[in-house]
Scaffold this motif. Structure first.
Motif, PDB file in Angstrom:
ATOM      1  N   LEU A  70     -34.047  38.171 -67.437  1.00  0.00           N
ATOM      2  CA  LEU A  70     -34.744  39.439 -67.651  1.00  0.00           C
ATOM      3  C   LEU A  70     -36.247  39.287 -67.431  1.00  0.00           C
ATOM      4  N   LEU A  71     -36.798  38.186 -67.904  1.00  0.00           N
ATOM      5  CA  LEU A  71     -38.222  37.940 -67.714  1.00  0.00           C
ATOM      6  C   LEU A  71     -38.553  37.858 -66.230  1.00  0.00           C
ATOM      7  N   ASP A  72     -37.721  37.167 -65.467  1.00  0.00           N
ATOM      8  CA  ASP A  72     -37.960  37.046 -64.033  1.00  0.00           C
ATOM      9  C   ASP A  72     -37.969  38.418 -63.362  1.00  0.00           C
ATOM     10  N   ILE A  73     -37.035  39.278 -63.749  1.00  0.00           N
ATOM     11  CA  ILE A  73     -36.965  40.620 -63.154  1.00  0.00           C
ATOM     12  C   ILE A  73     -38.201  41.431 -63.528  1.00  0.00           C
ATOM     13  N   HIS A  74     -38.603  41.375 -64.807  1.00  0.00           N
ATOM     14  CA  HIS A  74     -39.808  42.087 -65.245  1.00  0.00           C
ATOM     15  C   HIS A  74     -41.016  41.641 -64.431  1.00  0.00           C
ATOM     16  N   ARG A  75     -41.182  40.338 -64.330  1.00  0.00           N
ATOM     17  CA  ARG A  75     -42.347  39.808 -63.615  1.00  0.00           C
ATOM     18  C   ARG A  75     -42.324  40.184 -62.133  1.00  0.00           C
ATOM     19  N   GLU A  76     -41.142  40.152 -61.527  1.00  0.00           N
ATOM     20  CA  GLU A  76     -41.044  40.481 -60.106  1.00  0.00           C
ATOM     21  C   GLU A  76     -41.382  41.950 -59.866  1.00  0.00           C
ATOM     22  N   LEU A  77     -40.925  42.835 -60.737  1.00  0.00           N
ATOM     23  CA  LEU A  77     -41.246  44.254 -60.583  1.00  0.00           C
ATOM     24  C   LEU A  77     -42.736  44.503 -60.782  1.00  0.00           C
ATOM     25  N   VAL A  78     -43.331  43.816 -61.749  1.00  0.00           N
ATOM     26  CA  VAL A  78     -44.778  43.940 -61.965  1.00  0.00           C
ATOM     27  C   VAL A  78     -45.527  43.483 -60.718  1.00  0.00           C
TER      28      VAL A  78
END
Length: 286
Positions: A70-78
């Motif tokens: 989930l953290l990876d997805i959040h960071r990638e979208l940011v």
């Protein structure tokens, strides 16, 4: 155009699709989290991830992704969307088995739906409402009894915000059995004689991630905190009041049902707590 995340794919928002049979759409059978972004970093991500897991467990839903994924997805979208100040919205529903039924689908054959998107909010940390304060009105709390689960069932809070707007206010505080539960999308507090008062945790209110951080910082700053219910009349007689949420941090309340608090301007406790919260949260942002 924004890039969003849907079930493993990063897509232009115009190409994102979810089934009309998804239980989030048909039954509000889903949970969500909103994590703020300041300086391109996520604020209190671990708290939101932990609460997400709890919400899923309470609804007997399987967690489709672990914390790191989930953290990876959040960071990638940011990163993709160039978010400096704003929010990342995450929603997980029980998915779609291709038809409508009150009975839960088999989780072994019906995977959850996972959707994330960003919202750019320049000036999020320097919101005029924090300097000027907001006005609230009291309304009856007519929600279901499990407000501690952060579900997508947000119709009544939306109606509450519209009631407040119609009354010329900024938001509403909900009242049950004579006592304030919380705001439509935030936790509620009053300050009297330097003592911070807010309702204790239970199934009556959302277990706010910002609430937990703010109360911890308040106690570390040697501020007195009392967790108990309070009435609208008690709130109107308070020295000051404020609300907390992931998207508004700490925001002063200057008027309740037409009654100004103190001199009608943001009070020192709320102002100081906002400063502390932003300073400390930025130190641990990821």
């Amino acid at each position: 155009m924004r890039t969003v995340y849907v079930n493993g794919d990063y897509l232009p928002e115009t190409e994102a699709r979810v089934s009309i049979f998804d239980r989030g759409f048909l039954m509000a059978d889903g949970v969500y989290e909103v994590t703020s972004v300041l300086g391109g970093k996520l604020i209190d991500f671990d708290g939101h991830a932990a609460r997400l897991d709890r919400s899923l467990r309470e609804l007997d839903m399987q967690a489709p992704l672990g914390r790191d994924a989930l953290l990876d997805i959040h960071r990638e979208l940011v990163r993709i969307n160039g978010i400096d100040e704003g929010m990342v919205y995450l929603q997980i529903t029980r998915g779609s088995d291709g038809d409508r039924d009150f009975v839960f689908p088999d989780p072994e054959t019906t995977p959850p739906t996972v959707v994330l998107f960003t919202q750019a909010k320049p000036g999020l940390a320097d919101n005029p409402a924090a300097r000027e304060g907001i006005k609230v009105v009291g309304i009856d709390d007519l929600r279901w009894a499990r407000r501690d689960i952060k579900t997508v069932q947000l119709l009544y809070p939306s109606m509450g915000k519209m009631m407040a707007r119609k009354a010329g206010a900024d938001d509403a505080w909900m009242v049950e059995d004579g006592f304030v539960t919380e705001g439509t999308s935030n936790n509620a507090y009053i300050v009297k004689g330097g003592r911070i008062v807010t309702r204790e945790l239970s199934s009556d209110i959302l277990h706010g991630i910002t609430r937990a951080a703010v109360l911890r910082f308040a106690r570390e700053a040697q501020m007195a905190v009392e967790e108990r219910p309070f009435t609208l009349a008690e709130a109107q007689a308070a020295d000051e009041a404020f609300v907390t949420s992931a998207s508004t941090f700490v925001t002063p309340v200057i008027e309740i049902d037409g009654v100004p608090l103190g001199d009608g301007t943001p009070g020192p406790v709320a102002t100081r707590l906002r400063e502390i919260y932003l300073d400390e949260s930025l130190k641990t942002a990821i």
